[in-house]
Scaffold this active site. Structure first.
Site, short mmCIF file in Angstrom:
data_model
loop_
_atom_site.label_atom_id
_atom_site.label_comp_id
_atom_site.label_asym_id
_atom_site.label_seq_id
_atom_site.Cartn_x
_atom_site.Cartn_y
_atom_site.Cartn_z
N ARG A 1 29.54 34.36 30.83
CA ARG A 1 30.77 35.01 30.41
C ARG A 1 31.40 33.50 28.95
O ARG A 1 31.31 33.00 28.68
CB ARG A 1 31.84 35.36 31.17
CG ARG A 1 32.73 34.40 31.75
CD ARG A 1 33.81 35.02 32.81
NE ARG A 1 34.85 35.35 31.98
CZ ARG A 1 34.75 36.79 32.67
NH1 ARG A 1 33.73 37.04 33.45
NH2 ARG A 1 35.82 37.49 32.38
N GLU B 1 35.12 49.01 33.56
CA GLU B 1 36.21 49.67 34.66
C GLU B 1 37.36 50.27 33.22
O GLU B 1 38.15 49.29 32.96
CB GLU B 1 36.62 48.93 35.22
CG GLU B 1 37.55 49.89 36.81
CD GLU B 1 37.67 48.67 37.96
OE1 GLU B 1 37.23 47.94 38.10
OE2 GLU B 1 38.31 49.51 38.44
N LYS C 1 42.04 40.41 32.86
CA LYS C 1 43.53 41.47 32.75
C LYS C 1 44.48 40.90 33.55
O LYS C 1 46.03 41.98 32.35
CB LYS C 1 42.35 42.34 32.91
CG LYS C 1 41.25 42.98 32.37
CD LYS C 1 40.68 44.36 32.67
CE LYS C 1 39.17 44.98 32.09
NZ LYS C 1 38.65 45.58 33.22
P1 ATP Z 1 37.34 43.46 36.45
O1 ATP Z 1 38.00 42.07 36.67
O2 ATP Z 1 38.72 44.39 35.86
O3 ATP Z 1 36.89 44.36 36.89
P2 ATP Z 1 35.87 42.65 33.96
O4 ATP Z 1 36.34 41.90 32.76
O5 ATP Z 1 35.03 42.28 34.38
O6 ATP Z 1 37.66 43.07 34.46
P3 ATP Z 1 34.99 45.38 33.79
O7 ATP Z 1 35.99 46.35 32.81
O8 ATP Z 1 33.84 44.94 34.51
O9 ATP Z 1 36.33 44.27 32.80
O10 ATP Z 1 34.58 44.71 32.11
C1 ATP Z 1 32.81 45.61 31.59
C2 ATP Z 1 31.58 44.82 31.12
O11 ATP Z 1 32.44 43.76 30.09
C3 ATP Z 1 31.14 44.55 31.93
O12 ATP Z 1 29.59 44.41 31.76
C4 ATP Z 1 31.61 42.73 32.32
O13 ATP Z 1 30.65 42.11 32.62
C5 ATP Z 1 31.70 42.16 30.59
N1 ATP Z 1 33.02 41.35 30.52
C6 ATP Z 1 33.65 41.24 31.02
N2 ATP Z 1 34.70 39.95 30.89
C7 ATP Z 1 33.75 39.57 29.68
C8 ATP Z 1 33.95 37.93 29.19
N3 ATP Z 1 34.46 36.67 29.22
N4 ATP Z 1 32.17 37.92 28.41
C9 ATP Z 1 31.43 38.93 28.36
N5 ATP Z 1 31.56 39.59 29.46
C10 ATP Z 1 32.05 40.21 29.53
#
Ligand code: ATP
Ligand code: MG
Length: 605
Positions: A300, A65, A310
């Site tokens: 994760r 996002e 974030k």
């Molecule tokens: P938000 O809370 O804004 O949704 P987010 O960290 O989930 O934050 P996204 O932009 O939705 O951010 O994440 C993009 C991709 O990165 C998603 O598929 C998410 O699962 C993956 N991702 C985010 N944080 C991690 C992490 N700590 N480890 C592995 N994958 C991650």
């Protein structure tokens, strides 16, 4: 739980199997996706049916996002999705999941594009560009919503938000049907169109999937799929005043793009039944191609001493606890890059930590270890004195005829062990030695502690790559602070000459000559937090900030570093790995180096 540092890899183990690889391999064996077609762009069932058999064996996607900068956790997901597609003859799409108009911006879009490319991945394959944005699918999402309504699978609910919450029930109580649940498809369609046409106020109604208010999985208790929100979208402007919910949008995005394996983090596990329910409805209505994508969850990344939320990272930036998103202490990809991390080291890290289905903590030293491993054979060596005190060789004119006399010294840019067979070593470094040199303050002790081997009156040491010297004493200021160290140079002992070993030195110390040293600002970065789990259990992460995470020193570095360009990495002998700062190095003629990491894992020791 903290994983121990991983052992050094042996050839061939960098592609260890994992449960995601096994799922892909089983699908390839069974030909699960062999009949898929691809029309060259995302689209509905009819669009794809007119295409050719899909040349990609699998399709994965990385769907950020665009509401912030990517961090090391995203790097894991990028390496995973792009890496698996690469390894199995597939294609990975970069998709901006930009269905939420309020928090997104083109600044973030651009930073994400840069980060993925910098990590070494590409969404271009076989002549086409697989960079997509979910907002391009708003038209289809709307059409699919109408189809759900017509099939009796969705209804417009006008309960107040409070009633809706109360009627959802909880883990022990089933939900209660909304009084609007019994509306006919025709009524729902008319009302939904009024929502779209701006006839209802923000929040006055939502479109809900009609599934099961008594489901033990609360996500299946008629989840909202569209809401009214008058907000200008960074891409579609004011075209829409209704926006799809993430849980509705995401499966459709995957399906329109013919994704085969949709990998996400574990918190989406409870959403999977809705993902499947929705795609079943839309494939049976012949709106989406079959077979639909499937979702799989992995744990994760949690890294010790690091936060990856974030929101909290934004707080550090906004409260000026750090110098910006690219502060070298930030776990953002721009921060890691400025700190001196390389794409190869991050890819190695992602490979080494693997993927699992249970949450755990990875020790920060694993990441640092990957960087050392990458730089060990690549980063040119250099000498740098970070806490300088002057050493004067008082007998210089006696030995060499003049105080102004200097000589050239040479040292290899890379040690012999770093040169692969058949590879030409880089040219030697050349630097001068003269009467005065800079040494580390800690390399002299007037009264040496037991076992001390460096400079103290009467001791004999080598200036590395130069001459052997005998320490004779020092000069001090009124406070007793050493201002100069004194020594005698021993003739005919220069490194690389026949007499080099004629005098036994107790130690070799690093130095740079006063005549040709370059002044540099060196930024000694350390971990941003001193607590391994800074935000665990709702802790106040700000109170865990490491007060010593940045120390700036004025150093002297050897002349070979004059040609360093921003982003160039070096090993400063004995001190660790350093990078020429990509923002400040060279500005106004100033040399600026950042410490990436020490030579050994010394944290907490
Ligand atoms: P938000 O809370 O804004 O949704 P987010 O960290 O989930 O934050 P996204 O932009 O939705 O951010 O994440 C993009 C991709 O990165 C998603 O598929 C998410 O699962 C993956 N991702 C985010 N944080 C991690 C992490 N700590 N480890 C592995 N994958 C991650
Ligand atoms: Mg997310």
């Amino acid at each position: 739980m903290t994983s121990p540092a991983a052992p050094a890899p042996t050839e061939g183990d960098t592609k260890a199997s994992n449960f995601l690889r096994q799922i892909i391999e089983a699908d390839l064996d069974k030909g699960t996706y062999a009949s898929r077609r691809w029309a060259g762009s995302p689209g509905d069932a009819a669009h794809q049916a007119a295409g050719q058999p899909d040349p990609a064996k699998i399709r994965t996607r990385f769907p950020p996002e665009p509401n912030g900068y990517l961090h090391v956790g995203h790097a894991k997901s990028i390496c995973l999705n792009f890496g698996l597609a690469r390894d199995y003859g597939g294609i990975c799409h970069l998709r901006f999941d930009d269905t939420n108009p309020e928090k997104e911006s083109t600044e973030f879009v651009n930073s994400i594009v840069d980060a993925v490319q910098w990590l070494g991945f590409s969404w271009e394959s076989q002549g086409s560009n697989h960079l997509y944005q979910a907002s391009d699918y708003f038209g289809f999402m709307y059409r699919a919503a109408e189809a759900l309504i017509e099939g009796g699978h969705a209804y417009v609910d006008e309960q107040s938000a409070d009633d809706m919450r109360a009627n959802r029930g909880d883990f022990t109580t089933p939900g209660k049907d909304s009084p609007f649940r019994g509306r006919t498809p025709a009524e729902n369609l008319a009302r939904f169109r009024e929502m779209r046409d701006g006839k209802l106020a923000d929040g006055a109604a939502v479109l809900r999937a009609k599934i099961d208010m008594a489901s033990p999985n609360i996500n299946l208790r008629d989840p909202a799929i569209y809401r009214i929100r008058r907000a200008t979208h960074h891409h579609t402007g004011d075209t829409w005043c209704i926006y799809p919910m993430y849980t509705y949008a995401h499966p459709i995005e995957d399906a329109l793009e013919q994704i085969t394996h949709s990998f996400c983090t574990l918190e989406f596990e409870d959403q999977r039944p809705f993902y499947d329910w929705l795609l079943e409805r839309l494939t049976e209505a012949s709106l989406l191609a079959s077979p639909p994508p499937r979702q799989y969850e992995f744990a994760r990344l949690n890294l010790t001493y690091v936060i990856t939320s974030k929101r909290k990272l934004a707080q550090l930036v906004n409260e000026k606890r750090v110098a910006g998103w690219d502060d070298p202490r930030m776990p953002t990809i721009v921060g890691l890059r400025r700190r001196g991390y390389t794409p190869d080291s991050i890819q190695l890290f992602a490979e080494r930590i693997g993927v699992t289905k249970s949450d755990s903590w990875i020790d920060y030293s694993v990441l640092e270890g990957c960087l050392r491993e990458d730089l060990e054979n690549k980063a040119h060596r250099a000498m740098a004195v970070l806490d300088p005190v002057k050493l004067v060789m008082t007998n210089w004119a006696e030995v060499f005829g003049s105080d102004a006399h200097t000589e050239d010294c040479t040292q290899p840019a890379l040690p012999h062990s770093a040169i692969a067979e058949g590879q030409t070593p880089p040219p030697d470094r050349v630097f001068k030695i003269g009467k005065e040199v800079w040494i580390e303050r800690e390399d002299f002790e007037e009264v040496p502690p037991k076992g001390y081997k460096r400079l103290f009156p009467g001791n004999v040491v080598r200036l590395k790559g130069g001459y052997v010297i005998e320490c004779t004493g020092c000069a001090k200021d009124a406070n007793g602070q050493v201002t100069e160290v004194h020594a005698k140079v021993i003739a005919n002992t220069k490194s690389g000459t026949p007499g080099a070993d004629s005098v036994k030195a107790k130690a070799a110390i690093t130095w740079v000559a006063a005549v040709d040293a370059i002044a540099a600002e060196v930024r000694l970065y350390d971990r941003l937090f001193s607590d391994p789990h800074p935000d665990a259990g709702g802790k106040d992460f700000l109170s865990a900030l490491n007060p010593n995470s940045l120390k700036v020193v004025q150093a002297w570095v050897e002349p070979s570093l004059a040609s360093a360009k921003p982003d160039d990495k070096f090993q400063f002998e004995r001190h660790g790995y350093f990078v020429a700062d990509r923002v400040d190095h060279g500005v106004g003629g100033k040399a600026v180096f950042n410490r990436v990491t020490g030579l050994k894992d010394s944290w907490g020791k």
